[in-house]
Enzyme design. Structure first.
Site, PDB file in Angstrom:
ATOM      1  N   SER A  63       6.195   6.669  -3.549  1.00 59.86           N
ATOM      2  CA  SER A  63       5.220   5.747  -2.133  1.00 59.86           C
ATOM      3  C   SER A  63       4.465   5.095  -3.190  1.00 59.86           C
ATOM      4  O   SER A  63       3.902   4.885  -4.412  1.00 59.86           O
ATOM      5  CB  SER A  63       4.223   7.491  -1.982  1.00 59.86           C
ATOM      6  OG  SER A  63       4.995   8.049  -1.088  1.00 59.86           O
ATOM      7  N   HIS A  72      -0.946   6.502   3.180  1.00 59.60           N
ATOM      8  CA  HIS A  72      -1.204   7.688   2.213  1.00 59.60           C
ATOM      9  C   HIS A  72      -2.212   8.369   1.060  1.00 59.60           C
ATOM     10  O   HIS A  72      -2.302   8.888   0.502  1.00 59.60           O
ATOM     11  CB  HIS A  72      -0.332   8.657   3.064  1.00 59.60           C
ATOM     12  CG  HIS A  72       0.620   8.326   2.046  1.00 59.60           C
ATOM     13  ND1 HIS A  72       1.879   7.768   2.741  1.00 59.60           N
ATOM     14  CD2 HIS A  72       1.268   9.073   1.285  1.00 59.60           C
ATOM     15  CE1 HIS A  72       3.007   7.950   1.637  1.00 59.60           C
ATOM     16  NE2 HIS A  72       2.156   8.872   0.039  1.00 59.60           N
ATOM     17  N   ASP A 103       2.348   2.091   7.068  1.00 58.04           N
ATOM     18  CA  ASP A 103       1.543   3.281   6.147  1.00 58.04           C
ATOM     19  C   ASP A 103       1.399   2.262   4.907  1.00 58.04           C
ATOM     20  O   ASP A 103       2.247   2.351   3.459  1.00 58.04           O
ATOM     21  CB  ASP A 103       2.841   3.433   5.770  1.00 58.04           C
ATOM     22  CG  ASP A 103       1.939   5.159   4.539  1.00 58.04           C
ATOM     23  OD1 ASP A 103       1.013   5.380   4.237  1.00 58.04           O
ATOM     24  OD2 ASP A 103       3.044   6.552   4.574  1.00 58.04           O
TER      25      ASP A 103
END
Ligand code: ARG
Ligand code: ASP
Length: 689
Positions: free
Chosen positions: A624, A84, A221
């Site tokens: 992240s 992402h 991810d």
């Protein structure tokens, strides 16, 4: 009586020392935590984490773009981050012929790696406490304006000095603890970063919005990039002549994995937290702002979903927009629920009561009351500004019109803008959102906080529906050909456009009536927090304080652990491929895995392939892509999310619920090998075991 006991219990809870797992610590000061880290299982030293004398783990961590983290895993600049985080770059390289989002992308040699305009990675060279230098010349009697000017001047001088030698250096002076401390952060910024690999979205985004912020989680991810440099290994603009960058340090990868109880630490760039604010701020977030914004977004999401489920084309157009609306929507739900569950407002108030007692008669007497007074003034203005962003500013056509107006003289920029806008625009959605959001602004915002123009216009139309019909019928911005034909000579016509009038009336109202009050009161609030922060440190001299997150590099540490989301449920902290197969359903977009994964699974032997794991590390948005390491500093995972029940960790950390979610590095290796057939990349990685 019962109430007293509860209050007493809360007060006691509030003075308990921080649990080991809470906190995002400054790497340069990690020596203050190292005993505790080692007590919890860590086997390295403070110098291994951060050193300016030798290569340390910090040299293998980067700020990726401007809001994620990444880590180096080879001596040739190979970098890992989340899918992402790389999403928009993967998307830009995608077309109908090469749908890398859908099918994944794997460079089979370095010459196939894809450059990404605008993407940078920043290495922290060093961070230094410059409080004395920044505050030089400041004294107690001076005005805040003079003080600010002095601080800016001193900071500029420090930045100039820090960046004068060396290519690609950037520096920032950051205020920590609301300006009680200042740190200079010096970065080296590389700007040729190429895409090496990305799994298909059905792996990298597996679970989509359904599983976002959730456990059990099975999202792969990750995406893989490579940093390039000039022949001197220094930052350079993209050039075919650039060569893979050789970092001072790269991470070793552990293939042993983790089990419940194992020590883990996360090294990355959390964006923003507010751990030291008063109860009133938490009350506003948990009981006012979050619930209202959630409701507004539910309405928008329902409208988008309705049209997306009717048409495949609309689903593609709106999937990324839907994702970004849904992301904060779900986070806020966890945050407000968590604030209520944890009784954060009451425990903050109990703390403030004891603080007041302690402060009586001294220099901090009245400080908390002052803060409460400031919030009383701020809140209605802030609420109006939040309504503005969550209603009027969500109307796509109105935003687009304003952007076009700013580019009337630049045909190329305007046409690029129009192409991007119309590619993903579905007017019936926007019309319905217009009606719902303008209606919500009208019915939910206090009259005294509405632009006069808004009230008059609505009155003259008689209804929001009539306004909507007229605006979409008359605006030139719904018509691509007309937008493309616009030039500077059309400025007057553009000014008369109903979408522009709406946009400008609100912008003027905001900048004249809302923003000046908000900035003034926010400034006062920050100044009061400067005192309150220092006061809290004096009030609790034995407590270890960590500065609120501000996108600078931090270390969080904890251990692998599940949690109990509700009565009679206990979550195990590790998920496996078996769970992906259990969720697999070709009819559900979020759970439709690529056939190759089904085939591999059918071969057998992969039931226990680990996919994700939970731990108690204190992380936030911006973490992240952060490396998750074991007690020996070897890479065991990539952080990508938190569980929604624990998202109030930005305001208060609840050890029972706050968990970060990481991709198990072994799943990355599995996908690179079996799905991407790119195991040649393993040759340049260093494995710890
Ligand atoms: N919740 C994660 C974060 O805040 C992941 C967001 C991206 N994924 C998604 N399904 N929207 O960034
Ligand atoms: N998903 C977040 C990010 O993109 C991380 C988090 O909020 O925990 O940074």
């Amino acid at each position: 009586m019962k109430k007293t006991i509860i209050l007493l219990a809360m007060a006691l809870l509030a003075i308990q020392p921080l649990r080991a797992d809470e906190g995002m610590w400054l790497p340069a000061l990690i020596s203050q935590r190292i005993d505790d880290m080692q007590k919890n299982g860590f086997r390295l030293t403070a110098e291994d984490i951060y050193s300016i004398n030798q290569a340390s783990l910090k040299d293998a961590v980067v700020l990726f773009g401007s809001g994620c983290t990444g880590e180096l895993v080879s001596d040739d600049g190979l970098l890992l981050t989340n899918h992402h985080c790389g999403y928009s770059y993967i998307q830009r390289h995608s077309s109908v012929e090469h749908d890398y989002l859908k099918d994944g992308f794997w460079a089979m040699s370095r010459s196939e790696e894809l450059p990404n305009r605008g993407l940078t990675v920043s290495f922290l060279e060093r961070m230094d406490d410059v409080t004395a230098e920044v505050l030089k010349g400041c004294h107690d009697g001076m005005s805040e304006a003079d003080r600010d000017a002095r601080i800016r001047k001193n900071s500029d001088a420090l930045i100039k000095k820090a960046t004068k030698d060396g290519k690609g250096l950037q520096a920032r002076v950051e205020a920590l603890y609301y300006g009680n401390q200042y740190y200079l952060f010096i970065y080296k910024v590389y700007r040729d970063v190429r895409l090496v690999g990305a799994p298909p979205s059905s792996i990298g985004k597996f679970g989509g919005e359904t599983d976002n912020w959730m456990w059990p989680r099975h999202t792969g991810d990750f995406s893989i990039f490579r940093i390039y440099a000039g022949r001197d290994n220094e930052p350079a603009d993209y050039s075919a002549d650039n060569v893979p960058f050789h970092p001072k340090r790269s991470m070793r990868i552990s293939r042993t994995g983790v089990k419940p109880g194992d020590f883990t630490f996360v090294y990355g760039c959390p964006g923003s937290t507010r751990e030291y604010v008063i109860g009133e701020d938490v009350h506003y977030i948990g009981y006012e702002s979050d619930p209202r914004k959630i409701a507004l977004r539910t309405t928008r999401l329902d409208i988008q979903k309705k049209y997306m489920s009717q048409s495949q084309a609309v689903r593609i157009q709106y999937s990324s927009k839907y994702a970004s609306v849904a992301n904060a929507w779900k986070k806020w739900q966890g945050e407000s629920k968590g604030i209520v569950r944890l009784g954060t407002v009451a425990s903050k108030k109990a703390y403030e009561a004891r603080f007041r007692e302690w402060a009586r008669g001294g220099r901090y007497d009245g400080l908390v009351d002052k803060l409460y007074g400031l919030y009383e003034r701020r809140n209605p203005y802030y609420l109006a500004s939040e309504y503005y962003s969550e209603t009027i500013r969500t109307i796509e056509l109105v935003q687009f019109a304003a952007q076009v107006k700013n580019r009337l003289g630049d045909a190329r920029a305007k046409s690029e803008l129009a192409e991007t806008f119309f590619k993903d625009y579905y007017q019936p959605i926007d019309e319905e959102i217009f009606e719902a959001m303008v209606g919500a602004f009208d019915s939910q915002v206090d009259d005294s906080f509405k632009p006069e123009w808004f009230r008059q216009t609505l009155a003259s139309y008689g209804s929001v529906k009539a306004w909507r019909d007229d605006l979409f019928a008359r605006s030139i911005f719904t018509d691509k050909a007309r937008v493309l034909a616009l030039g500077e000579e059309d400025a007057a016509a553009v000014d008369q456009d109903p979408a522009i009038q709406l946009s400008e009336a609100f912008a003027a109202w905001y900048s004249e009536q809302i923003s000046p009050v908000l900035s003034a009161v926010n400034k006062d609030i920050n100044l009061a927090y400067r005192d309150y922060m220092r006061a809290q440190m004096e009030f609790e001299p034995d407590r270890a304080f960590y500065p609120d997150a501000n996108l600078t590099l931090r270390v969080a540490y904890g251990h692998v652990e599940g949690y109990s989301p509700s009565d009679a449920i206990e979550y195990y902290p590790v998920s496996t491929l078996k769970g992906i197969i259990e969720k697999d359903d070709p009819d559900i977009f979020d759970y439709n895995i690529p056939q190759v994964l089904r085939d591999i699974y059918a071969e057998g032997g992969h039931d226990d392939q680990p996919v994700c794991f939970l731990a108690t590390n204190h992380t936030s948005g911006g973490n992240s892509g952060s490396p998750v390491m074991n007690a020996d500093g070897a890479l065991v995972g990539i952080n990508f999310d938190r569980v929604w029940e624990g998202t109030m960790s930005d305001v208060a950390f609840d050890p029972a619920f706050c968990r970060n979610i990481s991709l198990d590095i072994r799943y990355l290796l599995f996908v690179v090998e079996h799905v991407g057939h790119a195991s040649y990349l393993f040759d340049e990685m260093h494995f710890a075991d």
